[in-house]
Design a protein around this motif. Sequence first.
Motif, PDB file in Angstrom:
ATOM      1  N   PRO A  53     123.413 -57.141 -31.442  1.00 42.31           N
ATOM      2  CA  PRO A  53     124.006 -57.112 -32.784  1.00 42.31           C
ATOM      3  C   PRO A  53     125.351 -57.837 -32.813  1.00 42.31           C
ATOM      4  CG  PRO A  53     123.257 -54.928 -32.106  1.00 42.31           C
ATOM      5  CD  PRO A  53     123.190 -55.791 -30.892  1.00 42.31           C
ATOM      6  N   SER A  54     125.693 -58.355 -33.982  1.00 42.77           N
ATOM      7  CA  SER A  54     126.979 -59.020 -34.167  1.00 42.77           C
ATOM      8  C   SER A  54     127.527 -58.634 -35.527  1.00 42.77           C
ATOM      9  CB  SER A  54     126.832 -60.545 -34.088  1.00 42.77           C
ATOM     10  OG  SER A  54     128.050 -61.193 -34.402  1.00 42.77           O
ATOM     11  N   ALA A  55     128.851 -58.427 -35.594  1.00 41.06           N
ATOM     12  CA  ALA A  55     129.493 -58.034 -36.845  1.00 41.06           C
ATOM     13  C   ALA A  55     129.860 -59.235 -37.709  1.00 41.06           C
ATOM     14  CB  ALA A  55     130.754 -57.223 -36.543  1.00 41.06           C
ATOM     15  N   ILE A  56     129.589 -60.442 -37.245  1.00 44.16           N
ATOM     16  CA  ILE A  56     129.950 -61.643 -37.985  1.00 44.16           C
ATOM     17  C   ILE A  56     129.008 -61.830 -39.173  1.00 44.16           C
ATOM     18  CG2 ILE A  56     130.324 -64.120 -37.840  1.00 44.16           C
ATOM     19  CD1 ILE A  56     132.208 -62.368 -36.152  1.00 44.16           C
ATOM     20  N   GLN A  57     129.588 -62.143 -40.326  1.00 45.61           N
ATOM     21  CA  GLN A  57     128.798 -62.379 -41.532  1.00 45.61           C
ATOM     22  C   GLN A  57     128.342 -63.844 -41.549  1.00 45.61           C
ATOM     23  OE1 GLN A  57     127.838 -59.874 -43.718  1.00 45.61           O
ATOM     24  NE2 GLN A  57     128.699 -58.722 -42.008  1.00 45.61           N
ATOM     25  N   ALA A  58     127.324 -64.123 -40.769  1.00 42.70           N
ATOM     26  CA  ALA A  58     126.826 -65.494 -40.637  1.00 42.70           C
ATOM     27  C   ALA A  58     125.934 -65.864 -41.813  1.00 42.70           C
ATOM     28  CB  ALA A  58     126.041 -65.634 -39.337  1.00 42.70           C
ATOM     29  N   GLU A  59     125.854 -67.158 -42.075  1.00 40.36           N
ATOM     30  CA  GLU A  59     124.908 -67.691 -43.058  1.00 40.36           C
ATOM     31  C   GLU A  59     123.702 -68.261 -42.316  1.00 40.36           C
ATOM     32  OE1 GLU A  59     125.107 -67.484 -46.256  1.00 40.36           O
ATOM     33  OE2 GLU A  59     127.169 -66.778 -46.494  1.00 40.36           O
ATOM     34  N   VAL A  60     122.555 -68.219 -42.979  1.00 38.49           N
ATOM     35  CA  VAL A  60     121.305 -68.651 -42.350  1.00 38.49           C
ATOM     36  C   VAL A  60     121.401 -70.091 -41.853  1.00 38.49           C
ATOM     37  CG1 VAL A  60     118.885 -69.229 -42.809  1.00 38.49           C
ATOM     38  CG2 VAL A  60     119.807 -67.028 -43.553  1.00 38.49           C
ATOM     39  N   ASN A  61     121.913 -70.993 -42.701  1.00 38.99           N
ATOM     40  CA  ASN A  61     121.929 -72.403 -42.326  1.00 38.99           C
ATOM     41  C   ASN A  61     122.844 -72.688 -41.143  1.00 38.99           C
ATOM     42  OD1 ASN A  61     123.908 -71.705 -44.363  1.00 38.99           O
ATOM     43  ND2 ASN A  61     124.503 -73.849 -44.381  1.00 38.99           N
ATOM     44  N   TRP A  62     123.934 -71.891 -40.964  1.00 40.37           N
ATOM     45  CA  TRP A  62     124.804 -72.083 -39.808  1.00 40.37           C
ATOM     46  C   TRP A  62     124.038 -71.822 -38.514  1.00 40.37           C
ATOM     47  CZ3 TRP A  62     129.201 -68.421 -41.911  1.00 40.37           C
ATOM     48  CH2 TRP A  62     129.730 -68.990 -43.080  1.00 40.37           C
ATOM     49  N   VAL A  63     123.269 -70.761 -38.518  1.00 37.89           N
ATOM     50  CA  VAL A  63     122.518 -70.391 -37.316  1.00 37.89           C
ATOM     51  C   VAL A  63     121.415 -71.406 -37.036  1.00 37.89           C
ATOM     52  CG1 VAL A  63     121.123 -68.599 -36.214  1.00 37.89           C
ATOM     53  CG2 VAL A  63     123.053 -67.953 -37.688  1.00 37.89           C
ATOM     54  N   LEU A  64     120.636 -71.744 -38.070  1.00 43.21           N
ATOM     55  CA  LEU A  64     119.519 -72.669 -37.884  1.00 43.21           C
ATOM     56  C   LEU A  64     120.002 -74.055 -37.465  1.00 43.21           C
ATOM     57  CD1 LEU A  64     117.195 -71.729 -40.888  1.00 43.21           C
ATOM     58  CD2 LEU A  64     117.062 -70.953 -38.509  1.00 43.21           C
ATOM     59  N   ASP A  65     121.102 -74.504 -38.053  1.00 44.69           N
ATOM     60  CA  ASP A  65     121.631 -75.817 -37.684  1.00 44.69           C
ATOM     61  C   ASP A  65     122.080 -75.834 -36.225  1.00 44.69           C
ATOM     62  OD1 ASP A  65     122.446 -78.538 -38.465  1.00 44.69           O
ATOM     63  OD2 ASP A  65     124.466 -77.800 -38.093  1.00 44.69           O
TER      64      ASP A  65
END
Length: 434
Positions: free
Chosen positions: A343-355
């Motif tokens: 788990p991570s507490a960072i509020q990531a966006e989908v496109n950041w991860v996929l990119d």
Amino acid sequence: MSRQDLAKRAPREGPTSEDVRLQLEGRAEVLESAHAHTAVLESALRSRAWKRKLRAKPTLVEEWLEQQPRVTEALEHAKRRAEREAWPESLPLMRVLRELDARSRRLAPLVRRRLSRHAFVSGPIALATELRRLDTLAKQQVSQNLQEGEVLLFQTQRSGSVPVRQTPLRWSSLALALLGVSALSYFLPVDGRPVGGWLLMALLVVPMVMMLLRSGWLTMTNERLMWTPVFGEAVSVPLSSIAPGGIQVGRLFSLKVDGTPGVTVPYLMEANLVATLLELHTQAPLRGLARSGVRLENAVLYPATLREDGQGRSGWAVLRPSGVSFVPNGQGPQALATVLGRPSAIQAEVNWVLDSLRWLPDSELDGVLARVVEATGGVSWSAWETSRRGDVPLWKRLTLSHGHRVLSGQVEWSSLGATEKVLGFWPEGGGHPK
């Protein structure tokens, strides 16, 4: 009886300064030298420019540490004799003892406070160890140029840490608006008296000025995170020194990184993006992969909408030679946790991860992407089971269908060539227009 005889018979009120120095057998010189060194060291550490002051005296810390065994022994010995023999408080050496003792007590928490802003420390204070760490941090030279093998992953523009990253024209417009409000308030009376436009303007401007003064430039490479404030010295944090859980996004978009050294970047609008990149590039499976400087071209990421049974979900699609995958928006934290395996507490966006997954080797991307799709409630379609609508030019829209479900999105102009190449791997009737 003569005055000389009376003076000889008068009782002495205590040892003189010369007597004390003789009794201490060289310890007085040790204490006086330590007093001077400690005063210089404390003054340097209390300064806002403490790093520069330590660099200006490169042997100060080491010399102070080398003195400590002799100083400790001399101080304890002198204290015992002073108490036993009732040395007068007026002796110069007594003042040295008092000040040296006080400075020594203040030094430990001062060193801990300085070090805690740049590195994680806990437990009882170990003065010698922490002072050496602080001295090492001060002497580290931060190069703002990319070194050989460094790959740029993120960089803010000038004053990029300030939320209101505006053009000069917008800043001018804002300043004029503030002046207009202040002037208007001056002429609008309250209880027969003017409000005081300068006070109102100060209330509006001061917070913005404080934000500007704390702004700077942030750069992230595959090797380090570098923060260069407008006022102050640059800080370089090796990614290898950041432990899991050492990245936090706080209030007002502040980014805190517990590394060696640690750093806190205030007012960074892209705080969650940088935190996501740090999480991904400091841990498996992406750790160290950006060193190559090459990302996969046969994985095209673009925004898309999945329509099914009259309902639509927006998200991001990844086009691959083997098919297409879709991950809905709002699933960034889950996607990040899936890639990291925790788990991570960072509020990531989908496109950041996929990119970021495009840094993976071609042989590993599909497996990681499949786990992300499953964990986020997305979909994956094989190229052999997917049809492409061919009556709309690719530069306008890419529409793919799988049964009654339709995935539609627009590919960026810069990715059109890569998209054509990927679709070239799809079977006839699938990726090719009908």
